[in-house]
Scaffold this motif. Structure first.
Motif, PDB file in Angstrom:
ATOM      1  N   LYS A   2       0.771  -1.264   0.094  1.00 39.60           N
ATOM      2  CA  LYS A   2      -0.114   0.132  -0.056  1.00 39.60           C
ATOM      3  C   LYS A   2       0.811   1.208  -0.053  1.00 39.60           C
ATOM      4  O   LYS A   2       0.551   1.941  -0.559  1.00 39.60           O
ATOM      5  CB  LYS A   2      -0.851   0.034   1.144  1.00 39.60           C
ATOM      6  CG  LYS A   2      -2.030  -1.386   1.224  1.00 39.60           C
ATOM      7  CD  LYS A   2      -2.754  -0.997   2.445  1.00 39.60           C
ATOM      8  CE  LYS A   2      -3.819  -2.206   2.418  1.00 39.60           C
ATOM      9  NZ  LYS A   2      -4.591  -2.128   3.779  1.00 39.60           N
ATOM     10  N   THR A  82      -6.162   1.711 -10.474  1.00 39.70           N
ATOM     11  CA  THR A  82      -7.483   1.448  -9.320  1.00 39.70           C
ATOM     12  C   THR A  82      -7.422   0.135  -8.914  1.00 39.70           C
ATOM     13  O   THR A  82      -7.753  -0.432  -7.911  1.00 39.70           O
ATOM     14  CB  THR A  82      -8.541   1.754 -10.168  1.00 39.70           C
ATOM     15  OG1 THR A  82      -8.494   3.279 -10.628  1.00 39.70           O
ATOM     16  CG2 THR A  82      -9.917   1.907  -9.129  1.00 39.70           C
ATOM     17  N   GLY A  83      -7.362  -0.717  -9.877  1.00 39.25           N
ATOM     18  CA  GLY A  83      -7.377  -2.143  -9.603  1.00 39.25           C
ATOM     19  C   GLY A  83      -6.253  -2.616  -8.476  1.00 39.25           C
ATOM     20  O   GLY A  83      -6.576  -3.447  -7.762  1.00 39.25           O
ATOM     21  N   TRP A  85      -4.675  -0.895  -6.516  1.00 41.38           N
ATOM     22  CA  TRP A  85      -5.101  -0.264  -5.197  1.00 41.38           C
ATOM     23  C   TRP A  85      -6.351  -0.861  -4.546  1.00 41.38           C
ATOM     24  O   TRP A  85      -6.134  -1.304  -3.151  1.00 41.38           O
ATOM     25  CB  TRP A  85      -5.181   1.286  -5.455  1.00 41.38           C
ATOM     26  CG  TRP A  85      -6.046   2.126  -4.174  1.00 41.38           C
ATOM     27  CD1 TRP A  85      -5.196   2.441  -3.203  1.00 41.38           C
ATOM     28  CD2 TRP A  85      -7.215   2.038  -3.732  1.00 41.38           C
ATOM     29  NE1 TRP A  85      -5.896   2.898  -2.088  1.00 41.38           N
ATOM     30  CE2 TRP A  85      -7.236   2.588  -2.538  1.00 41.38           C
ATOM     31  CE3 TRP A  85      -8.728   1.653  -4.137  1.00 41.38           C
ATOM     32  CZ2 TRP A  85      -8.520   2.977  -1.706  1.00 41.38           C
ATOM     33  CZ3 TRP A  85      -9.516   2.032  -3.638  1.00 41.38           C
ATOM     34  CH2 TRP A  85      -9.612   2.599  -2.447  1.00 41.38           C
ATOM     35  N   ALA A  86      -7.225  -1.415  -5.447  1.00 46.06           N
ATOM     36  CA  ALA A  86      -8.449  -1.987  -4.496  1.00 46.06           C
ATOM     37  C   ALA A  86      -8.085  -3.441  -4.023  1.00 46.06           C
ATOM     38  O   ALA A  86      -8.292  -3.837  -2.974  1.00 46.06           O
ATOM     39  CB  ALA A  86      -9.599  -1.838  -5.814  1.00 46.06           C
ATOM     40  N   THR A  87      -7.514  -4.293  -4.923  1.00 45.41           N
ATOM     41  CA  THR A  87      -7.051  -5.623  -4.579  1.00 45.41           C
ATOM     42  C   THR A  87      -6.168  -5.466  -3.370  1.00 45.41           C
ATOM     43  O   THR A  87      -6.098  -6.291  -2.481  1.00 45.41           O
ATOM     44  CB  THR A  87      -6.733  -6.237  -5.631  1.00 45.41           C
ATOM     45  OG1 THR A  87      -5.304  -5.750  -6.356  1.00 45.41           O
ATOM     46  CG2 THR A  87      -7.580  -6.480  -6.659  1.00 45.41           C
ATOM     47  N   SER A  89      -5.835  -3.233  -1.058  1.00 44.42           N
ATOM     48  CA  SER A  89      -6.374  -3.068   0.044  1.00 44.42           C
ATOM     49  C   SER A  89      -7.641  -3.849   0.483  1.00 44.42           C
ATOM     50  O   SER A  89      -8.095  -3.730   1.539  1.00 44.42           O
ATOM     51  CB  SER A  89      -7.261  -1.625  -0.248  1.00 44.42           C
ATOM     52  OG  SER A  89      -6.342  -0.582  -0.756  1.00 44.42           O
ATOM     53  N   LEU A  91      -9.891  -5.283  -1.388  1.00 42.77           N
ATOM     54  CA  LEU A  91     -11.221  -5.350  -1.987  1.00 42.77           C
ATOM     55  C   LEU A  91     -11.259  -6.290  -2.987  1.00 42.77           C
ATOM     56  O   LEU A  91     -10.491  -6.307  -4.078  1.00 42.77           O
ATOM     57  CB  LEU A  91     -11.695  -3.907  -2.320  1.00 42.77           C
ATOM     58  CG  LEU A  91     -11.560  -2.568  -1.457  1.00 42.77           C
ATOM     59  CD1 LEU A  91     -11.859  -1.595  -2.038  1.00 42.77           C
ATOM     60  CD2 LEU A  91     -12.644  -2.874  -0.321  1.00 42.77           C
ATOM     61  N   HIS A  92     -12.541  -7.121  -3.069  1.00 41.09           N
ATOM     62  CA  HIS A  92     -12.563  -8.069  -4.164  1.00 41.09           C
ATOM     63  C   HIS A  92     -14.018  -8.403  -4.423  1.00 41.09           C
ATOM     64  O   HIS A  92     -14.814  -8.200  -3.505  1.00 41.09           O
ATOM     65  CB  HIS A  92     -11.862  -9.612  -3.828  1.00 41.09           C
ATOM     66  CG  HIS A  92     -10.339  -9.420  -3.250  1.00 41.09           C
ATOM     67  ND1 HIS A  92      -9.437  -9.358  -4.238  1.00 41.09           N
ATOM     68  CD2 HIS A  92      -9.773  -9.315  -2.011  1.00 41.09           C
ATOM     69  CE1 HIS A  92      -8.346  -9.338  -3.567  1.00 41.09           C
ATOM     70  NE2 HIS A  92      -8.552  -9.248  -2.363  1.00 41.09           N
ATOM     71  N   TRP A 102      -0.430  -8.890  -6.815  1.00 38.37           N
ATOM     72  CA  TRP A 102      -1.280  -8.579  -8.000  1.00 38.37           C
ATOM     73  C   TRP A 102      -0.564  -8.877  -9.389  1.00 38.37           C
ATOM     74  O   TRP A 102      -1.175  -8.839 -10.314  1.00 38.37           O
ATOM     75  CB  TRP A 102      -1.411  -6.733  -7.781  1.00 38.37           C
ATOM     76  CG  TRP A 102       0.055  -6.139  -8.033  1.00 38.37           C
ATOM     77  CD1 TRP A 102       0.771  -5.761  -6.833  1.00 38.37           C
ATOM     78  CD2 TRP A 102       0.751  -5.414  -9.166  1.00 38.37           C
ATOM     79  NE1 TRP A 102       1.773  -5.100  -7.271  1.00 38.37           N
ATOM     80  CE2 TRP A 102       1.833  -4.834  -8.593  1.00 38.37           C
ATOM     81  CE3 TRP A 102       0.468  -5.653 -10.593  1.00 38.37           C
ATOM     82  CZ2 TRP A 102       2.807  -4.356  -9.587  1.00 38.37           C
ATOM     83  CZ3 TRP A 102       1.285  -5.091 -11.407  1.00 38.37           C
ATOM     84  CH2 TRP A 102       2.392  -4.398 -10.850  1.00 38.37           C
TER      85      TRP A 102
END
Length: 206
Positions: A2, A82-83, A85-87, A89, A91-92, A102
């Motif tokens: 992160k 964005t993908g 960062w989201a994964t 973090s 988020l899935h 990733w």
């Protein structure tokens, strides 16, 4: 990880903050280059290589193609950022395959969910084909469509804006796309070549 994402974003986005637009004055059909006082920044003359006499026909791309490519890859990089960062973090999508990193997520997705992967890949291919098939060959400079305009505005948002704001948002999109491409390149470099992005090492990113 992160921390790596944050440092890459901060380090690149500062140079591409939104700015007001001005009059059109470039050979690449770019509305405005605020960074360079409205002048075209092309010290190597890449945007004029298609004019070289004696070269094979259509050997070098026309500025139409170069502008379309920049916008398209900028959009892909923003989605990729964005993908990641989201994964990273946590988020899935519910039920979607989860990778431990990733960098190998694409292979994991294709292996564990080939149906979903194939559908998304097919949609990408259709979108790519639609982007060039009905407008002419922009590689040769005969396209009739505005670079980056996919005709996808089902909410009619551009119709609600003035021409000045539309041009401003185009500039903002282009700059953030450039920032995202730099950010993604830094992440790939960090993972592929240890020590190639010193700021990541200083911040303790992995």
């Amino acid at each position: 990880m992160k921390l790596a994402l944050l440092s890459a974003l901060v380090g690149s986005a500062a140079a591409f903050a939104p700015a007001s637009t001005g009059k059109s004055a470039t050979s690449l059909n770019v509305a405005f280059n605020p960074e360079f006082g409205g002048e075209v920044f092309d010290p190597m003359g890449l945007g004029k290589m298609y004019e070289i006499k004696g070269a094979f026909p259509n050997m070098f791309p026309h500025p139409q193609y170069m502008e379309e490519s920049e916008i398209k890859h900028g959009r892909m990089a923003m989605l990729a950022w964005t993908g990641v960062w989201a994964t990273e973090s946590g988020l899935h999508f519910p039920g979607a395959p989860v990778a431990d990193d990733w960098t190998n997520a694409l292979g994991v997705w294709a292996r564990e969910d080939p149906g979903g992967f194939g559908i998304v890949l097919a949609l990408f291919c259709i979108a790519e084909g639609e982007g060039v098939s009905h407008a002419g060959d922009n590689f040769r400079g005969v396209s009739k469509k505005t670079p980056g305009d996919m005709g996808f505005d089902w909410m009619g948002m551009t119709k609600k804006l003035s021409a000045e704001k539309v041009e401003r948002y185009k500039t903002v999109e282009r700059k953030n796309g450039r920032a995202a491409m730099i950010a993604m390149a830094s992440l790939f470099a960090m993972k592929s070549i240890p020590g190639s992005v010193p700021i990541m090492d200083l911040l303790g990113a992995n």
